[in-house]
Design a protein around this motif. Structure first.
Motif, PDB file in Angstrom:
ATOM      1  N   HIS A  58      35.905  61.179  61.568  1.00 20.98           N
ATOM      2  CA  HIS A  58      36.927  61.246  62.400  1.00 20.98           C
ATOM      3  C   HIS A  58      38.461  60.863  61.348  1.00 20.98           C
ATOM      4  N   GLY A  59      39.429  61.287  61.901  1.00 21.65           N
ATOM      5  CA  GLY A  59      40.483  60.938  60.982  1.00 21.65           C
ATOM      6  C   GLY A  59      41.941  61.604  61.765  1.00 21.65           C
ATOM      7  N   LYS A  60      42.931  61.456  61.129  1.00 17.33           N
ATOM      8  CA  LYS A  60      44.164  61.834  61.541  1.00 17.33           C
ATOM      9  C   LYS A  60      44.934  62.335  60.365  1.00 17.33           C
ATOM     10  N   GLU A  61      45.530  63.540  60.737  1.00 21.81           N
ATOM     11  CA  GLU A  61      46.630  64.138  59.804  1.00 21.81           C
ATOM     12  C   GLU A  61      47.761  64.745  60.925  1.00 21.81           C
ATOM     13  N   PHE A  64      47.688  65.652  64.586  1.00 26.38           N
ATOM     14  CA  PHE A  64      46.455  65.988  64.654  1.00 26.38           C
ATOM     15  C   PHE A  64      45.301  64.933  64.710  1.00 26.38           C
ATOM     16  N   HIS A  65      44.411  64.626  65.595  1.00 24.21           N
ATOM     17  CA  HIS A  65      43.193  63.799  65.603  1.00 24.21           C
ATOM     18  C   HIS A  65      41.959  64.710  65.872  1.00 24.21           C
ATOM     19  N   TYR A  66      41.207  64.297  64.717  1.00 25.87           N
ATOM     20  CA  TYR A  66      39.715  65.133  64.609  1.00 25.87           C
ATOM     21  C   TYR A  66      38.553  64.159  64.722  1.00 25.87           C
ATOM     22  N   ASN A  67      37.414  64.495  65.510  1.00 25.46           N
ATOM     23  CA  ASN A  67      36.500  63.649  65.535  1.00 25.46           C
ATOM     24  C   ASN A  67      35.085  64.593  65.077  1.00 25.46           C
ATOM     25  N   ILE A  68      34.222  64.513  64.393  1.00 26.17           N
ATOM     26  CA  ILE A  68      33.037  65.179  64.027  1.00 26.17           C
ATOM     27  C   ILE A  68      32.029  64.546  64.213  1.00 26.17           C
ATOM     28  N   SER A  69      30.999  64.975  65.323  1.00 27.19           N
ATOM     29  CA  SER A  69      29.861  64.099  65.577  1.00 27.19           C
ATOM     30  C   SER A  69      28.598  64.717  65.857  1.00 27.19           C
ATOM     31  N   LEU A 109      42.601  66.698  69.043  1.00 25.99           N
ATOM     32  CA  LEU A 109      43.651  66.165  69.934  1.00 25.99           C
ATOM     33  C   LEU A 109      44.826  66.529  69.279  1.00 25.99           C
ATOM     34  N   TYR A 110      45.709  67.315  69.827  1.00 30.81           N
ATOM     35  CA  TYR A 110      47.114  67.671  69.164  1.00 30.81           C
ATOM     36  C   TYR A 110      47.935  67.654  70.394  1.00 30.81           C
ATOM     37  N   TRP A 111      48.958  66.551  70.434  1.00 34.38           N
ATOM     38  CA  TRP A 111      49.765  66.313  71.409  1.00 34.38           C
ATOM     39  C   TRP A 111      49.073  66.396  72.837  1.00 34.38           C
ATOM     40  N   LEU A 164      41.848  76.866  69.290  1.00 34.14           N
ATOM     41  CA  LEU A 164      42.509  76.061  68.253  1.00 34.14           C
ATOM     42  C   LEU A 164      41.728  76.393  66.680  1.00 34.14           C
ATOM     43  N   ARG A 165      41.047  77.737  66.759  1.00 37.63           N
ATOM     44  CA  ARG A 165      40.623  77.984  65.440  1.00 37.63           C
ATOM     45  C   ARG A 165      41.548  78.158  64.224  1.00 37.63           C
ATOM     46  N   LYS A 166      42.790  78.232  64.361  1.00 28.58           N
ATOM     47  CA  LYS A 166      43.704  78.204  63.275  1.00 28.58           C
ATOM     48  C   LYS A 166      44.129  76.662  62.912  1.00 28.58           C
ATOM     49  N   VAL A 167      44.275  75.843  63.973  1.00 21.51           N
ATOM     50  CA  VAL A 167      44.211  74.515  63.644  1.00 21.51           C
ATOM     51  C   VAL A 167      43.208  73.804  62.938  1.00 21.51           C
ATOM     52  N   TYR A 168      41.989  74.315  63.200  1.00 20.53           N
ATOM     53  CA  TYR A 168      40.717  73.951  62.358  1.00 20.53           C
ATOM     54  C   TYR A 168      40.684  74.346  61.054  1.00 20.53           C
ATOM     55  N   GLU A 169      40.929  75.474  60.757  1.00 20.10           N
ATOM     56  CA  GLU A 169      41.181  76.217  59.584  1.00 20.10           C
ATOM     57  C   GLU A 169      42.293  75.400  58.699  1.00 20.10           C
ATOM     58  N   PHE A 170      43.209  74.954  59.278  1.00 20.60           N
ATOM     59  CA  PHE A 170      44.149  74.349  58.507  1.00 20.60           C
ATOM     60  C   PHE A 170      43.680  72.713  58.098  1.00 20.60           C
ATOM     61  N   LEU A 171      42.788  72.345  59.070  1.00 17.76           N
ATOM     62  CA  LEU A 171      42.117  70.802  58.766  1.00 17.76           C
ATOM     63  C   LEU A 171      40.865  71.123  58.056  1.00 17.76           C
TER      64      LEU A 171
END
Length: 371
Positions: A58-61, A64-69, A109-111, A164-171
């Motif tokens: 998990h992390g934050k950019e 954008f907050h992301y979590n992989i589990s 999570l984005y906004w 949110l595929r484009k967001v994931y590709e960014f991250l």
């Protein structure tokens, strides 16, 4: 000081002999025989890698907050592997250009936007280098005393889908880099635990003493650590039989050590005189090296020959002429085995008693001879 040095020189030959007791049985596995071991090793590695547990990422950019589990291995492709000997006690196992397919759960999570789903990823160019050190434990069982491991992943890809595929590709750079690091860090600990704990636990169940039948058993414990050259793995076993009535009996080994020079075949087995002598001694001490033949059990040709040989004696026993014969053959000393380049022979000393057994009368001995 001089007296102590002299004593050490006198004891040195005995110490060398005691530390290198010759084996009764020697087994050699050549580099050609490693092909079978490699296949079993691959199945073992596949099983362990499929059960890898990877921590959540998990992390934050920015916003954008992301979590992989829930990371799970879905497929393995171990295309190229190699298993080699490395002197003096090591096996080297390499896996090159392998691929590992993964599937994990994503959360973003984005906004005020929240996305959840799954991601398929692939780790390519996986390289695993392991070196196993072989030894024997106190009971004489084989074991893995140490393992060194290095693992790396050349490339990792992840396929994203959803709104949110484009967001994931960014991250993806952050996610893929993190997953690549976590996966590469879990490969070696998994294999080390499997080798030093699971495999050694399985080896601990291997018996080194076992019963052959109701009379004798055999001790096939390792005498020393396995010896490895660039082409061979040699295992020296005690190879001593013992009578079950004297299980703690130790027979001193004075036989010549068996020698294996060939490397063309996959496996070689060699035995010394000690192997056979201890078996015959054990059977002798168990009291089973004797045989009794009476009546119809005596071969007809032999019966005719014996009756002709002892015709005069039998004729004098008129009432017992038709009595059945009884032959008792009993070994009088432990047989000895002699192995030479010209061949193998067994020396046996025994007594043979030949008697007539009239019905309802005591046996009548015709002859007793040492053989």
């Amino acid at each position: 000081m001089a007296a102590g040095s002299c004593l050490l020189l006198l004891l040195l030959p005995w110490l060398v002999t005691a530390s290198h007791s010759p084996p009764g049985c020697k087994i050699r596995i050549t580099s050609k025989g490693l092909d079978l071991v490699k296949q079993e090793g691959l199945r073992f590695v596949e099983q362990e890698l499929q059960n890898i547990t990877i921590s959540d990422l998990h992390g934050k950019e920015g916003q954008f907050h992301y979590n992989i589990s829930q990371v799970k291995v879905t497929d393995l492709q171990l295309a190229s592997s190699d298993l080699n000997f490395q002197p003096q006690q090591h096996l080297v196992f390499n896996i090159d250009n392998a691929s590992i397919s993964l599937r994990f759960r994503r959360q973003l999570l984005y906004w005020f936007f929240y996305d959840i789903g799954s991601i398929n990823a692939s780790a390519d160019g996986v390289y695993i280098h392991t070196v196993l050190r072989l030894a024997k434990d106190e009971a004489g069982r084989p074991k893995i005393s140490n393992i060194t491991c290095n693992a790396s992943i050349a490339r990792m890809h992840a396929g994203f889908s959803g709104t949110l595929r484009k967001v994931y590709e960014f991250l993806s750079t952050f996610i893929v880099t993190g997953m690549r690091y976590l996966l590469s860090q879990q490969i070696c600990p998994s294999l080390e635990h499997a080798s030093l704990v699971l495999l050694n636990s399985l080896l601990d169940t291997v018996p080194v003493r076992n019963y052959v039948d109701e009379h004798i058993g055999i001790d096939y414990s390792l005498l020393r650590d396995p010896s490895i050259s660039t082409d061979t793995l040699d295992l020296d076993f005690k190879g001593m039989f013992f009578p079950r009535v004297r299980e703690d009996q130790e027979l001193e080994n004075h036989a010549v050590e068996p020698v294996i020079k060939e490397t063309e075949r996959m496996v070689y087995v060699a035995f010394s005189e000690y192997f056979f002598d201890s078996a015959m001694l054990s059977y002798f001490q168990a009291g089973v090296l004797n045989i009794e033949l009476q009546g119809e059990k005596v071969p007809k040709d032999l019966e005719v020959l014996l009756r002709a040989t002892f015709f005069g004696t039998i004729f004098m026993l008129s009432p017992s002429v038709d009595a059945p014969l009884r032959l008792v053959l009993q070994v009088s000393a432990p047989p000895r085995c002699i192995i030479k380049p010209s061949g193998t022979s067994v020396s046996v000393s025994a007594f043979l008693n030949i008697s007539l057994v009239p019905p309802d009368r005591p046996p009548v001995q015709l002859s007793s001879m040492a053989m």
